[in-house]
Design a protein around this motif. Sequence first.
Motif, PDB file in Angstrom:
ATOM      1  N   GLN A   6      65.345  48.959  60.087  1.00 59.11           N
ATOM      2  CA  GLN A   6      66.006  47.648  59.464  1.00 59.11           C
ATOM      3  C   GLN A   6      65.911  47.315  58.290  1.00 59.11           C
ATOM      4  O   GLN A   6      66.804  46.652  57.499  1.00 59.11           O
ATOM      5  CB  GLN A   6      65.685  46.662  60.670  1.00 59.11           C
ATOM      6  CG  GLN A   6      66.060  47.151  62.091  1.00 59.11           C
ATOM      7  CD  GLN A   6      65.461  46.218  62.911  1.00 59.11           C
ATOM      8  OE1 GLN A   6      64.693  45.009  62.585  1.00 59.11           O
ATOM      9  NE2 GLN A   6      65.265  46.555  64.340  1.00 59.11           N
ATOM     10  N   ILE A   7      64.549  47.316  57.741  1.00 62.02           N
ATOM     11  CA  ILE A   7      64.333  46.704  56.399  1.00 62.02           C
ATOM     12  C   ILE A   7      63.677  48.103  55.570  1.00 62.02           C
ATOM     13  O   ILE A   7      62.815  48.590  55.773  1.00 62.02           O
ATOM     14  CB  ILE A   7      62.963  45.658  56.663  1.00 62.02           C
ATOM     15  CG1 ILE A   7      63.649  44.678  57.480  1.00 62.02           C
ATOM     16  CG2 ILE A   7      62.536  45.349  55.323  1.00 62.02           C
ATOM     17  CD1 ILE A   7      62.602  43.653  58.206  1.00 62.02           C
ATOM     18  N   LYS A   8      64.375  47.974  54.284  1.00 59.89           N
ATOM     19  CA  LYS A   8      63.997  49.119  53.217  1.00 59.89           C
ATOM     20  C   LYS A   8      62.387  48.440  52.793  1.00 59.89           C
ATOM     21  O   LYS A   8      62.319  47.436  52.327  1.00 59.89           O
ATOM     22  CB  LYS A   8      64.900  48.832  52.106  1.00 59.89           C
ATOM     23  CG  LYS A   8      64.687  49.663  51.042  1.00 59.89           C
ATOM     24  CD  LYS A   8      65.801  49.715  49.968  1.00 59.89           C
ATOM     25  CE  LYS A   8      67.282  50.048  50.291  1.00 59.89           C
ATOM     26  NZ  LYS A   8      68.196  50.138  49.251  1.00 59.89           N
ATOM     27  N   PRO A   9      61.666  49.538  52.662  1.00 61.74           N
ATOM     28  CA  PRO A   9      60.273  49.007  52.314  1.00 61.74           C
ATOM     29  C   PRO A   9      60.097  48.854  50.875  1.00 61.74           C
ATOM     30  O   PRO A   9      60.677  49.308  49.991  1.00 61.74           O
ATOM     31  CB  PRO A   9      59.328  50.238  52.673  1.00 61.74           C
ATOM     32  CG  PRO A   9      60.277  51.572  52.638  1.00 61.74           C
ATOM     33  CD  PRO A   9      61.603  50.815  53.100  1.00 61.74           C
ATOM     34  N   ALA A  10      58.986  47.842  50.539  1.00 63.34           N
ATOM     35  CA  ALA A  10      58.931  47.586  49.039  1.00 63.34           C
ATOM     36  C   ALA A  10      57.802  48.447  48.693  1.00 63.34           C
ATOM     37  O   ALA A  10      57.146  49.046  49.308  1.00 63.34           O
ATOM     38  CB  ALA A  10      58.528  45.959  48.862  1.00 63.34           C
ATOM     39  N   GLN A  11      57.897  48.576  47.403  1.00 63.71           N
ATOM     40  CA  GLN A  11      56.879  49.406  46.615  1.00 63.71           C
ATOM     41  C   GLN A  11      55.512  48.619  46.600  1.00 63.71           C
ATOM     42  O   GLN A  11      55.269  47.350  46.172  1.00 63.71           O
ATOM     43  CB  GLN A  11      57.043  49.735  45.164  1.00 63.71           C
ATOM     44  CG  GLN A  11      56.057  50.787  44.506  1.00 63.71           C
ATOM     45  CD  GLN A  11      56.281  51.028  43.096  1.00 63.71           C
ATOM     46  OE1 GLN A  11      56.311  49.949  42.121  1.00 63.71           O
ATOM     47  NE2 GLN A  11      57.006  52.105  42.730  1.00 63.71           N
ATOM     48  N   LEU A  12      54.426  49.159  47.546  1.00 65.08           N
ATOM     49  CA  LEU A  12      53.212  48.518  47.804  1.00 65.08           C
ATOM     50  C   LEU A  12      51.984  49.039  47.034  1.00 65.08           C
ATOM     51  O   LEU A  12      52.066  50.549  46.727  1.00 65.08           O
ATOM     52  CB  LEU A  12      52.657  48.345  49.095  1.00 65.08           C
ATOM     53  CG  LEU A  12      53.924  47.860  50.106  1.00 65.08           C
ATOM     54  CD1 LEU A  12      53.336  48.021  51.408  1.00 65.08           C
ATOM     55  CD2 LEU A  12      53.947  46.268  49.970  1.00 65.08           C
ATOM     56  N   GLU A  13      51.090  48.674  46.400  1.00 69.23           N
ATOM     57  CA  GLU A  13      49.773  49.058  45.790  1.00 69.23           C
ATOM     58  C   GLU A  13      48.765  49.215  46.885  1.00 69.23           C
ATOM     59  O   GLU A  13      48.035  48.463  47.008  1.00 69.23           O
ATOM     60  CB  GLU A  13      49.433  48.494  44.558  1.00 69.23           C
ATOM     61  CG  GLU A  13      48.332  49.191  44.001  1.00 69.23           C
ATOM     62  CD  GLU A  13      47.934  48.580  42.314  1.00 69.23           C
ATOM     63  OE1 GLU A  13      47.298  49.029  41.609  1.00 69.23           O
ATOM     64  OE2 GLU A  13      48.514  47.298  42.199  1.00 69.23           O
ATOM     65  N   ALA A  14      48.750  50.393  47.590  1.00 74.11           N
ATOM     66  CA  ALA A  14      47.815  50.706  48.621  1.00 74.11           C
ATOM     67  C   ALA A  14      46.440  50.884  48.450  1.00 74.11           C
ATOM     68  O   ALA A  14      45.722  50.326  49.057  1.00 74.11           O
ATOM     69  CB  ALA A  14      48.362  51.842  49.433  1.00 74.11           C
TER      70      ALA A  14
END
Length: 335
Positions: free
Chosen positions: A306-314
């Motif tokens: 449903q939701i496009k993932p954002a760019q995360l600094e894992a």
Amino acid sequence: MSQDTQKLLKVEDLKTHFPIGRGFFSKGKGFVKAVDGITFELNVGETLGIVGESGCGKSTTGRSILRLVEPTSGAVEFRGTDVTQMGKQQLRSLRSEMQIVFQDPYASLNPRMTVGAILMEALETHKIGANGAERKKRVGELLSTVGLSPNHASRYPHEFSGGQRQRIGIARAIAVNPKLIIADEPVSALDVSVQAQILNLFQDLQTELGLTYIFIAHDLSVVKHVSDRIGVMYLGRMVELANKSDLFRNPLHPYTQALMSAVPVPDPDVKKERIILTGDVPSPADPPTGCTFHPRCRFAMDVCKQIKPAQLEAEPGHFVNCHLYDPQYNQGAKN
């Protein structure tokens, strides 16, 4: 490779969509989302490798940065100036600072021109050299720099091997003293033994001339050899971006994990789990909703559809586009 903290390039939410007709009985147009929201930064003297399977948007990303293909939206800041907002005259003056080396070294060279004339044309266009004699001398120096003889200036492209033609393409790119070179799969059409020579040439020129590279390839071993950082693309998006060592030590995105599992291990005693992806790559003209990888992902959750993932600094300097690393949706990443 030298690293400098000075930022040379900043790409922010870059999108390049190509309009297509939906069909005879359908009204309106659809779009092929070749590049669909890419963000990264590049420092002076750095090499960023971009890897992914055919059709994922790697080459379109490189050409959009140079505006050989017009981006649909987003920003491309080169030394603080947004390239996407430049007029034709401004862009023309910038061409000497941003160059490209193409995949096919024969198709990118005019077969009716000698090698000397091809290089001379670049010098004349950007007004490098005071006169013809000075430019002719520069042509000889360029050929020597890439491992060819100055005497080769009088020959035509068809008289050279594939590796030699790629050297000519590299000479043309460095002729105008660029700051950034985008290498678009420059060794994929060459024999393996020749590939190593060309990759070593790229690295030698980087040290000698202080170049910054975006190196596009579909071969993980190639980008591992030349890159400082690697971005992994899937269906128009950069799903993971990290230092080379971090990416190979600990791939986070399920797609990257599958790619890494397919890399052959030279030691027959080392057993490695092979991750087999199900299904086919969706069409960029009709990408899935939410995360574009979710139909093939073994860890897909409802939110992924449903939701496009954002760019995360894992991790520090390790970016990933995946809900598995977002505490809002998942308490721990899957590995």
